[in-house]
Design a protein around this motif. Sequence first.
Motif, mmCIF file in Angstrom:
data_model
loop_
_atom_site.group_PDB
_atom_site.id
_atom_site.type_symbol
_atom_site.label_atom_id
_atom_site.label_comp_id
_atom_site.label_asym_id
_atom_site.label_seq_id
_atom_site.Cartn_x
_atom_site.Cartn_y
_atom_site.Cartn_z
ATOM 1 N N GLN A 135 0.838 -1.193 0.000
ATOM 2 C CA GLN A 135 0.000 0.000 0.000
ATOM 3 C C GLN A 135 0.874 1.244 0.000
ATOM 4 O OE1 GLN A 135 -2.608 1.301 3.492
ATOM 5 N NE2 GLN A 135 -4.143 0.431 2.104
ATOM 6 N N LEU A 136 0.580 2.154 -0.920
ATOM 7 C CA LEU A 136 1.330 3.403 -1.040
ATOM 8 C C LEU A 136 0.371 4.575 -0.884
ATOM 9 C CD1 LEU A 136 3.894 5.049 -1.750
ATOM 10 C CD2 LEU A 136 3.215 4.855 -4.165
ATOM 11 N N GLY A 137 0.695 5.449 0.058
ATOM 12 C CA GLY A 137 -0.040 6.692 0.225
ATOM 13 C C GLY A 137 0.875 7.858 -0.113
ATOM 14 N N GLN A 138 0.463 8.706 -1.038
ATOM 15 C CA GLN A 138 1.294 9.843 -1.441
ATOM 16 C C GLN A 138 0.404 11.056 -1.689
ATOM 17 O OE1 GLN A 138 4.961 10.212 -1.926
ATOM 18 N NE2 GLN A 138 3.959 12.187 -1.576
ATOM 19 N N ASP A 139 0.700 12.127 -0.952
ATOM 20 C CA ASP A 139 -0.029 13.377 -1.116
ATOM 21 C C ASP A 139 0.892 14.424 -1.722
ATOM 22 O OD1 ASP A 139 -2.024 11.996 0.152
ATOM 23 O OD2 ASP A 139 -1.780 13.014 2.079
ATOM 24 N N PHE A 140 0.323 15.272 -2.574
ATOM 25 C CA PHE A 140 1.078 16.353 -3.209
ATOM 26 C C PHE A 140 0.387 17.684 -2.927
ATOM 27 C CE2 PHE A 140 1.605 12.536 -5.818
ATOM 28 C CZ PHE A 140 2.985 12.452 -5.931
ATOM 29 N N LYS A 141 1.201 18.747 -2.957
ATOM 30 C CA LYS A 141 0.661 20.093 -2.763
ATOM 31 C C LYS A 141 1.427 21.061 -3.646
ATOM 32 C CE LYS A 141 -0.093 23.668 0.784
ATOM 33 N NZ LYS A 141 0.659 24.718 0.070
ATOM 34 N N LEU A 142 0.689 21.860 -4.424
ATOM 35 C CA LEU A 142 1.279 22.894 -5.259
ATOM 36 C C LEU A 142 0.427 24.149 -5.103
ATOM 37 C CD1 LEU A 142 3.399 23.743 -7.350
ATOM 38 C CD2 LEU A 142 1.829 22.940 -9.136
ATOM 39 N N GLY A 143 0.883 25.042 -4.219
ATOM 40 C CA GLY A 143 0.085 26.220 -3.919
ATOM 41 C C GLY A 143 -1.241 25.819 -3.310
ATOM 42 N N PRO A 144 -2.355 26.275 -3.881
ATOM 43 C CA PRO A 144 -3.672 25.909 -3.332
ATOM 44 C C PRO A 144 -4.191 24.559 -3.828
ATOM 45 C CG PRO A 144 -3.963 27.425 -5.149
ATOM 46 C CD PRO A 144 -2.475 27.254 -4.984
ATOM 47 N N LEU A 145 -3.400 23.864 -4.689
ATOM 48 C CA LEU A 145 -3.838 22.600 -5.265
ATOM 49 C C LEU A 145 -3.313 21.419 -4.442
ATOM 50 C CD1 LEU A 145 -5.309 21.222 -7.665
ATOM 51 C CD2 LEU A 145 -3.075 21.147 -8.818
ATOM 52 N N TYR A 146 -4.227 20.536 -4.033
ATOM 53 C CA TYR A 146 -3.879 19.350 -3.247
ATOM 54 C C TYR A 146 -4.301 18.104 -4.024
ATOM 55 C CZ TYR A 146 -3.280 22.392 0.834
ATOM 56 O OH TYR A 146 -2.851 23.366 1.705
ATOM 57 N N TRP A 147 -3.439 17.086 -3.945
ATOM 58 C CA TRP A 147 -3.737 15.810 -4.603
ATOM 59 C C TRP A 147 -3.339 14.688 -3.659
ATOM 60 C CZ3 TRP A 147 -0.889 13.274 -9.315
ATOM 61 C CH2 TRP A 147 -1.654 12.205 -9.780
ATOM 62 N N GLU A 148 -4.322 13.911 -3.206
ATOM 63 C CA GLU A 148 -4.113 12.834 -2.239
ATOM 64 C C GLU A 148 -4.408 11.495 -2.904
ATOM 65 O OE1 GLU A 148 -5.627 15.668 1.454
ATOM 66 O OE2 GLU A 148 -6.879 13.999 0.739
ATOM 67 N N ASN A 149 -3.540 10.503 -2.618
ATOM 68 C CA ASN A 149 -3.677 9.207 -3.279
ATOM 69 C C ASN A 149 -3.399 8.074 -2.289
ATOM 70 O OD1 ASN A 149 -3.688 10.038 -6.384
ATOM 71 N ND2 ASN A 149 -2.108 11.254 -5.366
ATOM 72 N N LEU A 150 -4.156 7.016 -2.414
ATOM 73 C CA LEU A 150 -3.914 5.796 -1.647
ATOM 74 C C LEU A 150 -4.158 4.613 -2.581
ATOM 75 C CD1 LEU A 150 -3.208 4.666 1.164
ATOM 76 C CD2 LEU A 150 -5.656 4.419 1.573
ATOM 77 N N ILE A 151 -3.094 3.845 -2.854
ATOM 78 C CA ILE A 151 -3.161 2.731 -3.801
ATOM 79 C C ILE A 151 -2.749 1.455 -3.075
ATOM 80 C CG2 ILE A 151 -2.304 1.812 -5.979
ATOM 81 C CD1 ILE A 151 -1.674 4.697 -6.803
ATOM 82 N N THR A 152 -3.562 0.415 -3.203
ATOM 83 C CA THR A 152 -3.305 -0.851 -2.525
ATOM 84 C C THR A 152 -3.243 -1.986 -3.543
ATOM 85 O OG1 THR A 152 -4.524 -0.057 -0.586
ATOM 86 C CG2 THR A 152 -4.072 -2.420 -0.707
ATOM 87 N N TYR A 153 -2.179 -2.760 -3.469
ATOM 88 C CA TYR A 153 -2.033 -3.964 -4.292
ATOM 89 C C TYR A 153 -2.119 -5.177 -3.372
ATOM 90 C CZ TYR A 153 0.159 -7.706 -6.978
ATOM 91 O OH TYR A 153 0.431 -8.903 -7.592
ATOM 92 N N GLN A 154 -2.924 -6.181 -3.770
ATOM 93 C CA GLN A 154 -3.072 -7.401 -2.981
ATOM 94 C C GLN A 154 -2.939 -8.623 -3.893
ATOM 95 O OE1 GLN A 154 -6.322 -6.837 0.345
ATOM 96 N NE2 GLN A 154 -7.088 -5.952 -1.545
ATOM 97 N N LYS A 155 -2.361 -9.670 -3.350
ATOM 98 C CA LYS A 155 -2.241 -10.922 -4.091
ATOM 99 C C LYS A 155 -2.523 -12.073 -3.152
ATOM 100 C CE LYS A 155 -1.304 -13.710 -7.484
ATOM 101 N NZ LYS A 155 -2.286 -13.867 -8.582
ATOM 102 N N SER A 156 -3.597 -12.822 -3.467
ATOM 103 C CA SER A 156 -3.975 -13.988 -2.679
ATOM 104 C C SER A 156 -3.502 -15.251 -3.381
ATOM 105 C CB SER A 156 -5.497 -14.036 -2.493
ATOM 106 O OG SER A 156 -5.909 -15.252 -1.915
#
Length: 777
Positions: free
Chosen positions: A635-656
């Motif tokens: 699982q990778l969580g990465q947030d970005f900020k550029l001035g008033p612009l925000y971009w939040e991400n959470l990506i999960t990879y699973q393998k059963s």
Amino acid sequence: MTRRYILALIALVVSTSAVWAQEYNQLNDDGTFTGANDAFGGRRDSTKHKDKVIPKGLKVWTVDERFGDITAARPDTLSHMFMNSIFTSGTRGEYNTTGNLGAPRINRVFADRPLDGQFIFTQPYDYFVQPVSTFRFTNTLSPITNLTYNECGDRTNGEDHLKALFGVNAGKDLGMGFKFDYIYGRGYYQNQSTSHFNYTMYASYLGERYNAHFLFSTNHQKVTENGGITDDRYITHPEVFNDDFGENEIPTVLEQNWNRNDNQHIFFTHRYNVGFNRKVKMTEEEIKARKFAIESKKENEKARLKEQAQRKARKDGKDFDEEEFDRKGKVFSGRPTDAKIAGEEPVADKTGNKEGRIAVSGKDQADSLASSTMAKASVDTTWMKNEYVPVTSFIHTLKFDNYRRIYEAYKTPENYYLSKYDIDEHFGGDSIYDKTRHYSLRNTLAIAMLEGFNKWAKAGLKVFATSELRHFAMPALNGGTDSYNEHNLSIGGQLIKTEGKTFHYNATAEAWLTGEDAGQLKVDGNADLNFKLFGDTVQLAAKAYFYRLNPTFFYRHYHSKHLWWDNELSKETRTRIEGIFSLRKTKTTLRVAVDNISNYTYFAQKYNITENFGRTGTTVNVKQHSDNISMLTLQLGQDFKLGPLYWENLITYQKSSNDDILAVPQLNAYTNLYLRFKIARVLKVDLGADARYFTKYKAQDYSPALGQYTVQDNGDANVKTGNYPIVNVYANMHLKQTRFFIMMSHVNASNGEYFLTPHYPINTRILRFGLSWNFFN
């Protein structure tokens, strides 16, 4: 539509009043309150004395269910992501549901699923039924009230959710309050309404030697079960039908079917601390609080005296002289300067000196006294406080849970169920009235040697013993009731370090000695390391556990009119190793988890779909997979900020390693892109859109008769859900003590496979409103 206009009007009134009333306090992003009038967070009370200061401050925490240990928490007052807190599918859309507000749900991320409890029927409702470990106790300087409401739709369909929280303190140590929570989801599809009611009372006492926490809650839940829609093509390919079906016109498999859950919970934990007293420096926050308390006392006392003088002037027919009062009635340390100190005056001795005063009889003595006074003035005057340091704690925790579940149906399709068992029928005929009861009483006794009482005590140590009595009752064949009693005794210990900023750890082990669960073993461990690197704060965290557990009761026994089993099952073994790496400045989080399970125990549901899209031969069985199943989670969580612009991400990879039994989506993603800005320098606005997405997989089916999510066991007829993004557009706003939003959910609704659970479509495009308001008084 009327409620929408009312809610919009409330938001407008709140906005306008808060803009003009700048003296009201501000709610920070971390959930704390600061005041515009003073440094510690107080405001004037215009309803009483004009100059009276109402202090503001709120602390919240959670408690451990076993020991009652306190963990600081944030108040549930944050504006960020407030608009998503209304969804049963989770803040980031990580849960599968049957589509309606308050519906049963299951997490698609396996590493975030909780272990099964003894009464499994309330677990799919963890959005509403709150466990003790996540309940927030409060300590507040003045009474606080929070009202939260969100809605959509109208009287025929739609959703309403109202929450109210009240907290108050009686002195600095005793806090208490209540919570009210009501959900009414009428539903956009047929036969899917939900109605949940919760009332909770709580109290806490945090003294030097004695601590206690009490929690009582009662829940009433009613869910209408529709079994899903009869034909998925009403959603995926509506063009094949001659008529244009609205959501509430699509036929469903079941009608007049309900699941009801009534449950009550009592939790009480208390401890007595044995220790010693010492003098320590106050923190800046404590100094600020002490100064604020002194100033508040002075101002309140002055206001009281001023009002008293005004009344006297009116009584004597004189004009009140403000300047004269200010000159004579100045307040120092809570008393006017011309007031007498309560108590006896010092007694004079024969020399005329009053007892308790230093007599100065000559120049040398005067010089000596002056020197001494100067020496005292040069001493460090840092504010000190008397601190009680606990060394040993004696702990007792009691937890009582009482449950009743009823599955009730008045109209069931012909041959819908595979089997029928002869029990005492409540209504007769095809009606169903499956009633299940359970209660449990758990007592834990513990002795703790606490960390930090001296420089050598680097960790805390606890030993404990737990006794649990469980009772179950279900229908018996040919009438009557089958009852089961289980009594278990376990012992364990904990080694824990929570103090300091660099390194923390916690290792807990528990073994069951007698009873139904004899031979069970649970070992948990976690640690975190925090350090600076290239100007950033790095945290490395690790978690691991080893569990050898008896499958919970209803996997072993269940009796009802159409489902029945009494199983002998092996103990299930689970292990997990998990690591978390996070960078605070770059807002990066990486999580890696590896699970291994043997004797995995699960429900499997099987049925036939007829040519008319009905269901026949429905049955649910308990199965146990003896081979190992492994699960990898990245699982990778990465947030970005550029001035008033925000971009939040959470990506999960699973393998059963076994997708037929333990199926999960390989990719589960959430993204949130928004602009953050202020209007008139006081109204904070997050304006943006977010999306949730997961790849196709054989998602868990849902059994209305059992009220549980199950593995699909229909062979080639198993279906997949996923590969469909769900996009919401929103404006989330925060003004002083008020949060509110307007949202268009599922804005991209069109013909597509928008199913989370097989045959249960989610709602289409909906306009939603929400409001949360905090009051201090």
